[in-house]
Design an enzyme around this catalytic site. Sequence first.
Site, PDB file in Angstrom:
ATOM      1  N   GLU A  24       0.842  -1.201   0.000  1.00 54.08           N
ATOM      2  CA  GLU A  24       0.000   0.000   0.000  1.00 54.08           C
ATOM      3  C   GLU A  24       0.876   1.249   0.000  1.00 54.08           C
ATOM      4  O   GLU A  24       2.016   1.228   0.479  1.00 54.08           O
ATOM      5  CB  GLU A  24      -0.890  -0.023   1.261  1.00 54.08           C
ATOM      6  CG  GLU A  24      -1.794   1.190   1.378  1.00 54.08           C
ATOM      7  CD  GLU A  24      -2.915   1.019   2.408  1.00 54.08           C
ATOM      8  OE1 GLU A  24      -2.873   0.043   3.191  1.00 54.08           O
ATOM      9  OE2 GLU A  24      -3.837   1.860   2.415  1.00 54.08           O
TER      10      GLU A  24
ATOM     11  N   ASN B  58     -12.285  -1.438  -1.068  1.00 53.08           N
ATOM     12  CA  ASN B  58     -11.585  -2.012   0.097  1.00 53.08           C
ATOM     13  C   ASN B  58     -12.302  -1.562   1.377  1.00 53.08           C
ATOM     14  O   ASN B  58     -12.649  -0.385   1.510  1.00 53.08           O
ATOM     15  CB  ASN B  58     -10.141  -1.493   0.136  1.00 53.08           C
ATOM     16  CG  ASN B  58      -9.448  -1.815   1.453  1.00 53.08           C
ATOM     17  OD1 ASN B  58      -9.090  -2.962   1.701  1.00 53.08           O
ATOM     18  ND2 ASN B  58      -9.280  -0.818   2.315  1.00 53.08           N
ATOM     19  N   GLU B  59     -12.519  -2.495   2.263  1.00 49.14           N
ATOM     20  CA  GLU B  59     -13.159  -2.183   3.548  1.00 49.14           C
ATOM     21  C   GLU B  59     -14.285  -1.181   3.358  1.00 49.14           C
ATOM     22  O   GLU B  59     -14.317  -0.110   3.975  1.00 49.14           O
ATOM     23  CB  GLU B  59     -12.112  -1.713   4.584  1.00 49.14           C
ATOM     24  CG  GLU B  59     -11.105  -2.809   4.887  1.00 49.14           C
ATOM     25  CD  GLU B  59     -10.247  -2.598   6.132  1.00 49.14           C
ATOM     26  OE1 GLU B  59     -10.269  -1.500   6.706  1.00 49.14           O
ATOM     27  OE2 GLU B  59      -9.548  -3.566   6.522  1.00 49.14           O
TER      28      GLU B  59
ATOM     29  N   TYR C 127      -6.779  -8.997  11.359  1.00 47.33           N
ATOM     30  CA  TYR C 127      -5.448  -8.723  11.913  1.00 47.33           C
ATOM     31  C   TYR C 127      -5.340  -9.358  13.305  1.00 47.33           C
ATOM     32  O   TYR C 127      -6.319  -9.387  14.055  1.00 47.33           O
ATOM     33  CB  TYR C 127      -5.218  -7.213  12.025  1.00 47.33           C
ATOM     34  CG  TYR C 127      -4.919  -6.579  10.679  1.00 47.33           C
ATOM     35  CD1 TYR C 127      -3.642  -6.626  10.143  1.00 47.33           C
ATOM     36  CD2 TYR C 127      -5.916  -5.962   9.937  1.00 47.33           C
ATOM     37  CE1 TYR C 127      -3.358  -6.055   8.911  1.00 47.33           C
ATOM     38  CE2 TYR C 127      -5.645  -5.392   8.697  1.00 47.33           C
ATOM     39  CZ  TYR C 127      -4.352  -5.447   8.191  1.00 47.33           C
ATOM     40  OH  TYR C 127      -4.077  -4.887   6.964  1.00 47.33           O
TER      41      TYR C 127
ATOM     42  N   GLU D 133      -6.084  -9.214   3.629  1.00 47.35           N
ATOM     43  CA  GLU D 133      -5.267  -8.509   4.637  1.00 47.35           C
ATOM     44  C   GLU D 133      -5.225  -9.375   5.887  1.00 47.35           C
ATOM     45  O   GLU D 133      -6.268  -9.671   6.482  1.00 47.35           O
ATOM     46  CB  GLU D 133      -5.832  -7.128   4.957  1.00 47.35           C
ATOM     47  CG  GLU D 133      -5.600  -6.134   3.843  1.00 47.35           C
ATOM     48  CD  GLU D 133      -6.020  -4.702   4.186  1.00 47.35           C
ATOM     49  OE1 GLU D 133      -5.945  -4.299   5.361  1.00 47.35           O
ATOM     50  OE2 GLU D 133      -6.430  -3.998   3.240  1.00 47.35           O
TER      51      GLU D 133
ATOM     52  N   GLN E  37       2.154  -5.988   5.603  1.00 48.36           N
ATOM     53  CA  GLN E  37       2.378  -5.590   4.219  1.00 48.36           C
ATOM     54  C   GLN E  37       3.820  -5.911   3.847  1.00 48.36           C
ATOM     55  O   GLN E  37       4.616  -6.195   4.726  1.00 48.36           O
ATOM     56  CB  GLN E  37       2.101  -4.112   4.054  1.00 48.36           C
ATOM     57  CG  GLN E  37       0.674  -3.729   4.361  1.00 48.36           C
ATOM     58  CD  GLN E  37       0.317  -2.340   3.821  1.00 48.36           C
ATOM     59  OE1 GLN E  37       1.073  -1.674   3.134  1.00 48.36           O
ATOM     60  NE2 GLN E  37      -0.884  -1.896   4.181  1.00 48.36           N
TER      61      GLN E  37
HETATM   62  O1  AHR Z   1      -3.028  -2.493   6.218  1.00 49.07           O
HETATM   63  C1  AHR Z   1      -3.338  -1.281   6.814  1.00 49.07           C
HETATM   64  C2  AHR Z   1      -4.807  -0.932   6.684  1.00 49.07           C
HETATM   65  O2  AHR Z   1      -5.572  -1.856   7.378  1.00 49.07           O
HETATM   66  C3  AHR Z   1      -5.372  -0.974   5.294  1.00 49.07           C
HETATM   67  O3  AHR Z   1      -5.155   0.191   4.601  1.00 49.07           O
HETATM   68  C4  AHR Z   1      -6.838  -1.151   5.545  1.00 49.07           C
HETATM   69  O4  AHR Z   1      -7.493  -1.824   4.515  1.00 49.07           O
HETATM   70  C5  AHR Z   1      -6.882  -1.901   6.860  1.00 49.07           C
HETATM   71  O5  AHR Z   1      -7.739  -1.331   7.767  1.00 49.07           O
END
Ligand code: AHR
Length: 520
Positions: free
Chosen positions: A53, A201-202, A270, A325, A374
């Site tokens: 990103e 995205n999201e 995450y 992600e 990332q």
């Molecule tokens: O990876 C960091 C961020 O986490 C990304 O931009 C977003 O899609 C997510 O919330």
Amino acid sequence: MSIFLTGKSQRLIIATFFLFYSSLLTAQTVAIQLKPSETAPIIDKNIYGHFAEHLGTCIYGGFYVGEKSTLVPHTEGVRNDVIAALKKLKVPNLRWPGGCFADTYHWKDGVGPKEKRPTIVNQWWGGVTEDNSFGTHDFLNLCETIGAEPYLAGNIGSGTVQELADWVQYVNFGGVSPMSNWRKENGREKPWSVRYWGVGNEAWGCGGNMTPEYYANEYRKYATFMADWNNSSKIFRIASGANSGDLNWTEVLMKNIPLQMLEGIALHHYAVVNWSKKGSSLDFTEDDYAANMRVTLKMEELIREHSKIMDKYDPNKKVALVVDEWGAWYDPLPGSNPGFLQQQNTLRDAMVAGVTLNIFNNHADRVRMANLAQTINVLQAVILTDKEKMLLTPTFHVMEMYNVHKDAKLIPVQFSSPKFIKGKDTLDAVSVSASMDKNGKTHISIVNIDPSKKHLLQLELGSGKKMVSGRILTSAKLQDHNSFDQPEKLKPQSFKEAKLNGNQLSVQAPPASVIVLELQ
Ligand code: AHR
């Protein structure tokens, strides 16, 4: 007060103490069965994808130093050391330009002569002004160089249908059209044939704060106009998916989007214990570690639950679950720009990677693509750079060790794991996945997350093998990591603690270790 003990009770106490203490340190035997099956799925190599990103120093300074850099050797502005490392990693696909950034990105600002490109303020990540010098051509050429399939994330939040349709035409159309002509004027004759496209995205958050019902309609509209300009391969559209356990998001999308308009649906998860206090990437306790492993292992339940919903609407598993992600997310390193999400990468992160990849492998029927967040300098990065210096993190090594599973046939495994108990957490200590590659070699990846107990594994292979070899990644402490002063403190070593006896394989898995074995 004094306590008088008889000889018998003294012996009992000593024996109990000895048993308790030795159980902390010595091996427990774990029986594991490999169950090769004709109907088992192929592990899609795209499970091993990455994510880049416009965030902090992932693109600028990480991948790209610019054509004029004299400090860092580069090819058209992209660091040569990074190119070499990503080739070694055999990155199957790379997602770009975001993340949250994708829904602010206007691709037309990033093509054509660099000196004429407008700037963009990166509103999500540090408020920095970018000059758009790394754009579509730079990214797609980089993917060609490292042999990765590009995965472009389209702007739904602040873009238009026309803008995204034009992007598809610009990169994928070989004939004569305004967009393909413009691409040629900008120096690229042949289309790149980009297959993977994210439709936002999201969308539930930074991508527009939409409801699932609203997004499903938006998706249908955008997906309609993302024509397949490239005749050779069908376009693969990925809907912006749920945040971790938001099952309703998946349900509404699966219900409202016709299957023929949908190739993939995303999921973001995450490994974060507490979003308002994520904790240090370097300075953590064993309790913190256990909590991290708990949220890492949650991926198993999430995949099961989201898959269950998908199975209801798509029993033939046409639509892929794309975990685009995932990874560990800690507090930014002290002294760094908090918007740059910079963290170190320790043995703990190797455990996160090993366990998560085993979960993906074992769900290869539905999880057919995933992207670690990332690639460089951001979150659970595989590469860290500091000006001219570069290092490979423990996570890099785990992903490289797991390369053997790419496009191999999954071998289902059956076992009951011993527990790693710490504070409130009782977790499976051992995680395993196995596969057979095209040459008939079997690979088994084993993770022992327990930081103080080794485990003795007895694997029943299902068929006799003649040779075993392997590699291990481990270190003395969970906090151990590679630094620019000591860039190779953690790296895979040859592993000798696997013994083969016909159909039986015994493995001594040391505390906090990732092992990958090859059997032939
Ligand atoms: O990876 C960091 C961020 O986490 C990304 O931009 C977003 O899609 C997510 O919330």
